[in-house]
Design a protein around this motif. Structure first.
Motif, PDB file in Angstrom:
ATOM      1  N   ALA A 268     -35.957  30.888  30.166  1.00  0.00           N
ATOM      2  CA  ALA A 268     -35.955  32.317  29.825  1.00  0.00           C
ATOM      3  C   ALA A 268     -35.573  33.156  31.044  1.00  0.00           C
ATOM      4  O   ALA A 268     -34.862  34.150  30.922  1.00  0.00           O
ATOM      5  CB  ALA A 268     -37.324  32.737  29.308  1.00  0.00           C
ATOM      6  N   GLN A 269     -36.027  32.720  32.224  1.00  0.00           N
ATOM      7  CA  GLN A 269     -35.677  33.465  33.443  1.00  0.00           C
ATOM      8  C   GLN A 269     -34.164  33.454  33.662  1.00  0.00           C
ATOM      9  O   GLN A 269     -33.618  34.366  34.267  1.00  0.00           O
ATOM     10  CB  GLN A 269     -36.394  32.864  34.659  1.00  0.00           C
ATOM     11  CG  GLN A 269     -37.883  33.162  34.673  1.00  0.00           C
ATOM     12  CD  GLN A 269     -38.591  32.512  35.846  1.00  0.00           C
ATOM     13  OE1 GLN A 269     -38.271  31.366  36.215  1.00  0.00           O
ATOM     14  NE2 GLN A 269     -39.550  33.201  36.436  1.00  0.00           N
TER      15      GLN A 269
ATOM     16  N   GLY B  47     -32.145  33.599  31.207  1.00  0.00           N
ATOM     17  CA  GLY B  47     -31.535  34.405  30.144  1.00  0.00           C
ATOM     18  C   GLY B  47     -31.475  33.723  28.784  1.00  0.00           C
ATOM     19  O   GLY B  47     -30.811  34.226  27.878  1.00  0.00           O
ATOM     20  N   ASP B  48     -32.162  32.570  28.608  1.00  0.00           N
ATOM     21  CA  ASP B  48     -32.135  31.847  27.330  1.00  0.00           C
ATOM     22  C   ASP B  48     -33.090  32.513  26.338  1.00  0.00           C
ATOM     23  O   ASP B  48     -34.308  32.359  26.423  1.00  0.00           O
ATOM     24  CB  ASP B  48     -32.533  30.383  27.582  1.00  0.00           C
ATOM     25  CG  ASP B  48     -32.470  29.543  26.313  1.00  0.00           C
ATOM     26  OD1 ASP B  48     -32.486  30.111  25.200  1.00  0.00           O
ATOM     27  OD2 ASP B  48     -32.408  28.305  26.449  1.00  0.00           O
ATOM     28  N   ARG B  49     -32.534  33.255  25.371  1.00  0.00           N
ATOM     29  CA  ARG B  49     -33.363  34.045  24.450  1.00  0.00           C
ATOM     30  C   ARG B  49     -34.220  33.164  23.547  1.00  0.00           C
ATOM     31  O   ARG B  49     -35.383  33.462  23.295  1.00  0.00           O
ATOM     32  CB  ARG B  49     -32.443  34.934  23.594  1.00  0.00           C
ATOM     33  CG  ARG B  49     -33.217  35.766  22.613  1.00  0.00           C
ATOM     34  CD  ARG B  49     -32.336  36.684  21.810  1.00  0.00           C
ATOM     35  NE  ARG B  49     -33.148  37.341  20.800  1.00  0.00           N
ATOM     36  CZ  ARG B  49     -32.704  38.251  19.965  1.00  0.00           C
ATOM     37  NH1 ARG B  49     -31.458  38.636  20.024  1.00  0.00           N
ATOM     38  NH2 ARG B  49     -33.507  38.794  19.079  1.00  0.00           N
TER      39      ARG B  49
ATOM     40  N   TYR C 159     -37.119  31.865  25.347  1.00  0.00           N
ATOM     41  CA  TYR C 159     -38.030  32.982  25.635  1.00  0.00           C
ATOM     42  C   TYR C 159     -38.913  33.288  24.417  1.00  0.00           C
ATOM     43  O   TYR C 159     -40.129  33.421  24.532  1.00  0.00           O
ATOM     44  CB  TYR C 159     -37.198  34.208  26.006  1.00  0.00           C
ATOM     45  CG  TYR C 159     -37.988  35.376  26.540  1.00  0.00           C
ATOM     46  CD1 TYR C 159     -38.991  35.194  27.490  1.00  0.00           C
ATOM     47  CD2 TYR C 159     -37.728  36.667  26.105  1.00  0.00           C
ATOM     48  CE1 TYR C 159     -39.698  36.263  27.984  1.00  0.00           C
ATOM     49  CE2 TYR C 159     -38.428  37.754  26.608  1.00  0.00           C
ATOM     50  CZ  TYR C 159     -39.419  37.548  27.544  1.00  0.00           C
ATOM     51  OH  TYR C 159     -40.121  38.600  28.035  1.00  0.00           O
ATOM     52  N   GLU C 160     -38.263  33.385  23.251  1.00  0.00           N
ATOM     53  CA  GLU C 160     -39.033  33.694  22.044  1.00  0.00           C
ATOM     54  C   GLU C 160     -40.027  32.566  21.738  1.00  0.00           C
ATOM     55  O   GLU C 160     -41.143  32.819  21.301  1.00  0.00           O
ATOM     56  CB  GLU C 160     -38.081  33.934  20.869  1.00  0.00           C
ATOM     57  CG  GLU C 160     -37.345  35.254  21.041  1.00  0.00           C
ATOM     58  CD  GLU C 160     -36.319  35.562  19.963  1.00  0.00           C
ATOM     59  OE1 GLU C 160     -35.769  36.659  20.001  1.00  0.00           O
ATOM     60  OE2 GLU C 160     -36.075  34.692  19.106  1.00  0.00           O
TER      61      GLU C 160
ATOM     62  N   LEU D 192     -43.001  32.838  24.243  1.00  0.00           N
ATOM     63  CA  LEU D 192     -43.888  33.969  23.917  1.00  0.00           C
ATOM     64  C   LEU D 192     -44.715  33.642  22.669  1.00  0.00           C
ATOM     65  O   LEU D 192     -45.927  33.879  22.639  1.00  0.00           O
ATOM     66  CB  LEU D 192     -43.078  35.253  23.706  1.00  0.00           C
ATOM     67  CG  LEU D 192     -42.377  35.831  24.936  1.00  0.00           C
ATOM     68  CD1 LEU D 192     -41.685  37.144  24.589  1.00  0.00           C
ATOM     69  CD2 LEU D 192     -43.352  36.049  26.087  1.00  0.00           C
TER      70      LEU D 192
END
Lengths: 218, 218
Positions: free
Chosen positions: A48-49, A51-53, A56-57, A60
């Motif tokens: 995610a850092q 930029g992998d969306r 990241y989702e 979270l």
């Protein structure tokens, strides 16, 4: 400096040993399911850092239960736990660059969640002190619809207008379109040219700022 | 508010939509090194101006002064490192003990110096006016060093802003007291020790009052 321990694990550490500051251990051998889950979250966060969306989702979504359990442990009332979850997610988003993938993701997340839980308890304490907990208070002080009450209402509306005017442009736009003009997300997105995600985040931040402003919190 | 998973899903979705790649925070030791480089640069400037002979002569005559200086340097390094570590969520609060040994050495050796002065009262003791110069020196060097450290902490997330601000103040004051050693002509008399303690207290206090607020924006 990386060390190979007797158990066949890589220990990465650069500091002092202490119970809650243990370095993140990446085991070469098969890890327990909870360790595997944490390693997975750490890998997702690292992605995610970059930029992998999707990662990241996922990270979270898989963090929600840990945030809830931290909030419960801190003594946050059940009806405020979701607020702590939301605040923690927003903080995680803001400070996602502070996560070091060589260290425990859960310790990093729990520290942020714990801070947001304490903030929630403090703000409830402040609100509790301001409110009058006397069931007879209403009878003793009826809300007379006189000039002073009217004046106070006007004053509050004025304060709210001022507070909205002082918001950053993106947040002000979100409040005006979604809150005041009661547009749908799609309508507001079409009107402002922003995507719905950005509008939602801006509205959330704006409401938080306004709540703080109207309750006299920093 | 009852638990509403859709509320979290919506926020996660919105945060995902806003995701951009981030540059990770540099490790605490590296940022500590950066700050110490600034201190070393000032020390080099002062050494060029005053030379090292007066300082070495004084230390040869009163070794406890050299110990006090070593304690101040050690305190500055440890407090700076601690401030940067506390800016990373999930790191233990036990790090706050790191500067304590240096601090004890600094205070202990300076106190011994005082006792020695009382036993042999014909040594060169700073007058009140000269002590005020020391106060001004420590404070005026602490201000830029504190500002530099708060700037280096701008991307960090100190979840304990007050404790971090104490460390920033302590590191800056200890570094300034170490720099003062280079151009300090007096023995550790009670007036001088009191002045140093007052300067350190002022620097730490101002940092807690102002730096704490700057650092607590997360």
């Amino acid at each position: 400096m990386p060390l190979l321990t007797a158990g066949g694990s890589w220990v990465i550490d650069d500091g002092l040993p202490s119970p809650s500051d243990r370095p993140f251990t990446v085991s070469v051998e098969a890890a327990s399911p909870s360790e595997q889950a944490e390693r997975q979250r750490a890998a997702w966060m690292a992605a995610a850092q970059a930029g992998d969306r999707r990662a990241y989702e996922r990270v979270l979504a898989s963090s929600l239960s840990l945030i809830r359990s931290v909030a419960r442990r801190q003594g946050v009332p059940v009806d405020s736990i979701d607020d702590v979850v939301q605040e923690t997610l927003l903080t995680v988003h803001r400070v996602r660059h502070t996560y070091d993938p060589t260290r425990s993701f859960d310790a990093w997340l729990a520290a942020i969640a714990s801070r947001r839980a304490i903030d929630a308890l403090r703000s409830q304490g402040r609100r509790g002190r301001r409110e009058v907990h006397d069931e007879f208070a209403l009878d003793q002080h009826p809300d007379r619809d006189d000039a002073s009450a009217e004046g106070e209402r006007e004053q509050q509306a004025l304060r709210l207008r001022d507070a909205i005017a002082e918001l950053p442009p993106g947040q002000r736009e979100a409040v005006e379109q979604l809150g005041l003009k009661e547009q749908t997300l799609a309508e507001a997105a079409a009107l402002t040219g922003r995507n719905t995600g950005a509008l939602k985040v801006n509205l959330h931040r704006a409401l938080k700022a306004l709540r703080g402003r109207m309750h006299g919190e920093p | 508010m009852s638990s509403d998973p859709r509320r979290h899903e919506a926020l996660i979705d919105a945060l995902g939509a806003e995701l951009t790649p981030v540059r990770r925070l540099l490790p605490p030791w590296l940022r500590t090194l950066g700050w110490l480089l600034a201190v070393v640069a000032i020390a080099a400037g002062l050494l060029m101006r005053y030379g090292d002979q007066p300082m070495l002569r004084r230390w040869a005559g009163a070794p406890d002064l050299a110990w006090a200086a070593a304690g101040a340097v050690f305190t500055a390094v440890c407090a700076a490192w601690c401030a940067f570590v506390l800016g990373v969520p999930g790191r233990s609060r036990a790090w706050a003990w790191l500067p304590v040994p240096g601090l004890l050495l600094w205070i202990g050796a300076s106190g011994l110096g005082c006792l020695r002065t009382w036993l042999a009262p014909d040594t060169d003791i700073a007058t009140l006016h000269q002590s005020v110069d020391c106060l001004v020196f420590i404070i005026s060097f602490s201000v830029p060093l504190s500002i530099l450290m708060v700037w280096l902490l701008r991307r960090a997330c100190p979840l304990r802003p007050a404790l971090t601000a104490v460390m920033v103040g302590l590191a800056s004051a200890a570094a300034s007291a170490s720099l003062l050693e280079i151009c300090h002509n007096f023995d550790a008399a009670a007036t001088d020790l009191l002045t140093h303690a007052l300067a350190v207290a002022i620097v730490v206090g101002v940092n807690v009052a102002m730096g704490g607020r700057l650092l607590s924006r997360h």
